[in-house]
Design a protein around this motif. Structure first.
Motif, PDB file in Angstrom:
ATOM      1  N   TYR A   3     -12.191  31.920  58.252  1.00  0.00           N
ATOM      2  CA  TYR A   3     -11.859  32.830  57.381  1.00  0.00           C
ATOM      3  C   TYR A   3     -10.600  32.398  56.760  1.00  0.00           C
ATOM      4  O   TYR A   3     -10.556  32.700  55.431  1.00  0.00           O
ATOM      5  CB  TYR A   3     -11.435  33.958  58.339  1.00  0.00           C
ATOM      6  N   VAL A   4      -9.709  31.659  57.157  1.00  0.00           N
ATOM      7  CA  VAL A   4      -8.455  31.377  56.527  1.00  0.00           C
ATOM      8  C   VAL A   4      -8.998  30.266  55.346  1.00  0.00           C
ATOM      9  O   VAL A   4      -8.368  30.436  54.211  1.00  0.00           O
ATOM     10  CB  VAL A   4      -7.336  30.657  57.270  1.00  0.00           C
ATOM     11  N   MET A   5      -9.779  29.395  55.617  1.00  0.00           N
ATOM     12  CA  MET A   5     -10.040  28.354  54.670  1.00  0.00           C
ATOM     13  C   MET A   5     -10.901  29.082  53.632  1.00  0.00           C
ATOM     14  O   MET A   5     -10.590  28.803  52.541  1.00  0.00           O
ATOM     15  CB  MET A   5     -11.320  27.372  55.411  1.00  0.00           C
ATOM     16  N   TRP A   6     -11.685  30.078  53.652  1.00  0.00           N
ATOM     17  CA  TRP A   6     -12.564  30.907  52.887  1.00  0.00           C
ATOM     18  C   TRP A   6     -11.484  31.480  51.617  1.00  0.00           C
ATOM     19  O   TRP A   6     -11.725  31.300  50.708  1.00  0.00           O
ATOM     20  CB  TRP A   6     -13.384  31.924  53.374  1.00  0.00           C
ATOM     21  N   GLY A   7     -10.340  31.935  52.264  1.00  0.00           N
ATOM     22  CA  GLY A   7      -9.288  32.594  51.588  1.00  0.00           C
ATOM     23  C   GLY A   7      -8.675  31.552  50.736  1.00  0.00           C
ATOM     24  O   GLY A   7      -8.502  31.476  49.550  1.00  0.00           O
ATOM     25  N   LEU A   8      -7.856  30.704  51.307  1.00  0.00           N
ATOM     26  CA  LEU A   8      -7.237  29.685  50.736  1.00  0.00           C
ATOM     27  C   LEU A   8      -7.997  28.596  49.891  1.00  0.00           C
ATOM     28  O   LEU A   8      -7.103  27.944  48.916  1.00  0.00           O
ATOM     29  CB  LEU A   8      -6.302  28.994  51.797  1.00  0.00           C
ATOM     30  N   ALA A   9      -9.147  28.474  49.842  1.00  0.00           N
ATOM     31  CA  ALA A   9      -9.985  27.484  48.917  1.00  0.00           C
ATOM     32  C   ALA A   9      -9.746  27.996  47.782  1.00  0.00           C
ATOM     33  O   ALA A   9      -9.776  27.272  46.713  1.00  0.00           O
ATOM     34  CB  ALA A   9     -11.335  27.507  49.501  1.00  0.00           C
ATOM     35  N   LYS A  10      -9.592  29.381  47.604  1.00  0.00           N
ATOM     36  CA  LYS A  10      -9.345  30.141  46.163  1.00  0.00           C
ATOM     37  C   LYS A  10      -7.917  29.698  45.327  1.00  0.00           C
ATOM     38  O   LYS A  10      -7.735  29.543  44.290  1.00  0.00           O
ATOM     39  CB  LYS A  10      -9.287  31.546  46.325  1.00  0.00           C
ATOM     40  N   LYS A  11      -6.993  29.101  46.204  1.00  0.00           N
ATOM     41  CA  LYS A  11      -5.765  28.421  45.855  1.00  0.00           C
ATOM     42  C   LYS A  11      -5.758  26.990  45.288  1.00  0.00           C
ATOM     43  O   LYS A  11      -5.561  26.226  46.214  1.00  0.00           O
ATOM     44  CB  LYS A  11      -4.739  28.945  46.790  1.00  0.00           C
ATOM     45  N   LYS A  12      -6.152  26.955  44.111  1.00  0.00           N
ATOM     46  CA  LYS A  12      -6.464  25.581  43.768  1.00  0.00           C
ATOM     47  C   LYS A  12      -5.036  24.627  43.554  1.00  0.00           C
ATOM     48  O   LYS A  12      -5.071  23.314  43.740  1.00  0.00           O
ATOM     49  CB  LYS A  12      -7.321  25.613  42.384  1.00  0.00           C
ATOM     50  N   GLU A  13      -3.800  25.351  43.494  1.00  0.00           N
ATOM     51  CA  GLU A  13      -2.830  24.623  43.253  1.00  0.00           C
ATOM     52  C   GLU A  13      -2.218  24.235  44.819  1.00  0.00           C
ATOM     53  O   GLU A  13      -1.126  23.456  44.629  1.00  0.00           O
ATOM     54  CB  GLU A  13      -1.745  25.497  42.874  1.00  0.00           C
ATOM     55  N   ILE A  14      -2.714  24.590  45.704  1.00  0.00           N
ATOM     56  CA  ILE A  14      -2.083  24.150  47.258  1.00  0.00           C
ATOM     57  C   ILE A  14      -3.034  22.819  47.337  1.00  0.00           C
ATOM     58  O   ILE A  14      -4.015  22.718  47.280  1.00  0.00           O
ATOM     59  CB  ILE A  14      -2.182  25.138  48.245  1.00  0.00           C
ATOM     60  N   ASP A  15      -2.277  22.198  48.378  1.00  0.00           N
ATOM     61  CA  ASP A  15      -2.962  21.084  49.164  1.00  0.00           C
ATOM     62  C   ASP A  15      -3.231  21.453  50.434  1.00  0.00           C
ATOM     63  O   ASP A  15      -2.600  21.693  51.361  1.00  0.00           O
ATOM     64  CB  ASP A  15      -1.856  20.013  49.218  1.00  0.00           C
ATOM     65  N   LEU A  16      -4.575  21.860  50.461  1.00  0.00           N
ATOM     66  CA  LEU A  16      -5.206  22.549  51.900  1.00  0.00           C
ATOM     67  C   LEU A  16      -6.028  21.411  52.465  1.00  0.00           C
ATOM     68  O   LEU A  16      -6.887  20.588  51.877  1.00  0.00           O
ATOM     69  CB  LEU A  16      -6.106  23.437  51.690  1.00  0.00           C
ATOM     70  N   CYS A  17      -5.763  21.103  53.869  1.00  0.00           N
ATOM     71  CA  CYS A  17      -6.780  20.347  54.785  1.00  0.00           C
ATOM     72  C   CYS A  17      -6.939  20.913  55.995  1.00  0.00           C
ATOM     73  O   CYS A  17      -6.251  21.597  56.266  1.00  0.00           O
ATOM     74  CB  CYS A  17      -5.959  18.696  54.888  1.00  0.00           C
ATOM     75  N   VAL A  18      -7.973  20.350  56.606  1.00  0.00           N
ATOM     76  CA  VAL A  18      -8.474  20.658  57.882  1.00  0.00           C
ATOM     77  C   VAL A  18      -7.821  19.520  58.860  1.00  0.00           C
ATOM     78  O   VAL A  18      -8.187  18.122  58.266  1.00  0.00           O
ATOM     79  CB  VAL A  18      -9.975  20.964  57.987  1.00  0.00           C
ATOM     80  N   VAL A  19      -7.259  19.611  59.990  1.00  0.00           N
ATOM     81  CA  VAL A  19      -6.955  18.577  60.724  1.00  0.00           C
ATOM     82  C   VAL A  19      -8.151  18.224  61.989  1.00  0.00           C
ATOM     83  O   VAL A  19      -8.394  19.138  62.550  1.00  0.00           O
ATOM     84  CB  VAL A  19      -5.559  18.917  61.550  1.00  0.00           C
ATOM     85  N   ALA A  20      -8.216  17.180  62.013  1.00  0.00           N
ATOM     86  CA  ALA A  20      -9.505  16.498  62.968  1.00  0.00           C
ATOM     87  C   ALA A  20      -9.453  15.110  62.731  1.00  0.00           C
ATOM     88  O   ALA A  20      -8.971  14.429  61.982  1.00  0.00           O
ATOM     89  CB  ALA A  20     -11.003  17.110  62.566  1.00  0.00           C
ATOM     90  N   SER A  21      -9.939  14.710  63.848  1.00  0.00           N
ATOM     91  CA  SER A  21     -10.086  12.916  64.088  1.00  0.00           C
ATOM     92  C   SER A  21     -11.314  12.590  64.789  1.00  0.00           C
ATOM     93  O   SER A  21     -12.114  13.497  65.306  1.00  0.00           O
ATOM     94  CB  SER A  21      -8.845  12.277  65.044  1.00  0.00           C
ATOM     95  N   GLY A  22     -11.588  11.274  64.619  1.00  0.00           N
ATOM     96  CA  GLY A  22     -12.803  10.793  65.182  1.00  0.00           C
ATOM     97  C   GLY A  22     -14.052  11.347  64.931  1.00  0.00           C
ATOM     98  O   GLY A  22     -14.129  11.611  63.650  1.00  0.00           O
ATOM     99  N   GLU A  23     -14.957  11.468  65.802  1.00  0.00           N
ATOM    100  CA  GLU A  23     -16.431  11.997  65.332  1.00  0.00           C
ATOM    101  C   GLU A  23     -16.370  13.319  64.769  1.00  0.00           C
ATOM    102  O   GLU A  23     -17.081  13.553  63.889  1.00  0.00           O
ATOM    103  CB  GLU A  23     -17.015  12.208  66.618  1.00  0.00           C
ATOM    104  N   ARG A  24     -15.313  14.375  65.249  1.00  0.00           N
ATOM    105  CA  ARG A  24     -15.154  15.444  64.401  1.00  0.00           C
ATOM    106  C   ARG A  24     -14.872  15.364  63.034  1.00  0.00           C
ATOM    107  O   ARG A  24     -15.469  15.951  62.223  1.00  0.00           O
ATOM    108  CB  ARG A  24     -14.053  16.545  65.184  1.00  0.00           C
TER     109      ARG A  24
END
Length: 177
Positions: A21-42
């Motif tokens: 839900y948060v990703m869906w909304g914030l993806a519209k804000k092109k001026e921010i640096d948005l990332c998802v945190v994960a490591s390894g296989e994920r």
């Protein structure tokens, strides 16, 4: 003239219904640096498959906790039982100026995170999103979603952090107050 605080970098930990839900909304804000945190296989799977939200595929940047270290706003949206195992990663991401917003079920998630990073980093929040998982992703009705309720636990309630989140969320389609 006081420079208004702004969140330019945002990381999300936990890419289930709430994180989506948060990703869906914030993806519209092109001026921010948005990332998802994960490591390894994920991390490899997220980078390969992306995230399907309301039938659309999103491919945010995926960073390890080390790569995401020092992000300005860190949104923790793991499942409750995944919180304690993630505390090391949370500790890695949070630095002196990081604000942490925990969007988790479980009334003590803030306290658990605060034990690791310090209560001063937390901006308290709850979320209510009516979503369900379909084969390859998450589906929710943006209009029927109550959304994110957040704020400071003590005065000043109208803090710079609160103002910065209001600014970040505006125009995203996210519901918040």
């Amino acid at each position: 003239r006081v420079k208004t605080m702004k969140y330019q970098s945002v990381a999300i930990l936990g890419a289930g219904a709430v994180g989506s839900y948060v990703m869906w909304g914030l993806a519209k804000k092109k001026e921010i640096d948005l990332c998802v945190v994960a490591s390894g296989e994920r991390k490899a799977r997220y980078e390969r498959d992306g995230f399907v939200i309301n039938g659309q595929v999103y491919h945010p940047v995926v960073r390890t906790p080390e790569e995401a270290a020092g992000v300005e706003l860190f949104i923790v949206a793991t499942k409750y039982q995944a919180l304690r195992p993630a505390l090391g990663d949370i500790r890695t991401v949070v630095d002196g100026h990081t604000t942490v917003m925990s969007l988790m079920n479980g009334v003590d998630s803030e306290e658990i995170i605060a034990e690791k990073v310090g209560a001063e980093h937390l901006l308290h929040a709850v979320i209510k999103v009516a979503s369900h998982k379909e084969n390859d992703g998450y589906v929710f009705n943006p209009e029927a979603t109550l959304g994110i309720i957040f704020g400071e636990v003590s005065a000043p309630y109208d803090s710079e952090r609160v103002q910065a989140v209001l600014d970040l969320f505006s125009g995203t389609g996210l519901h918040y107050r």
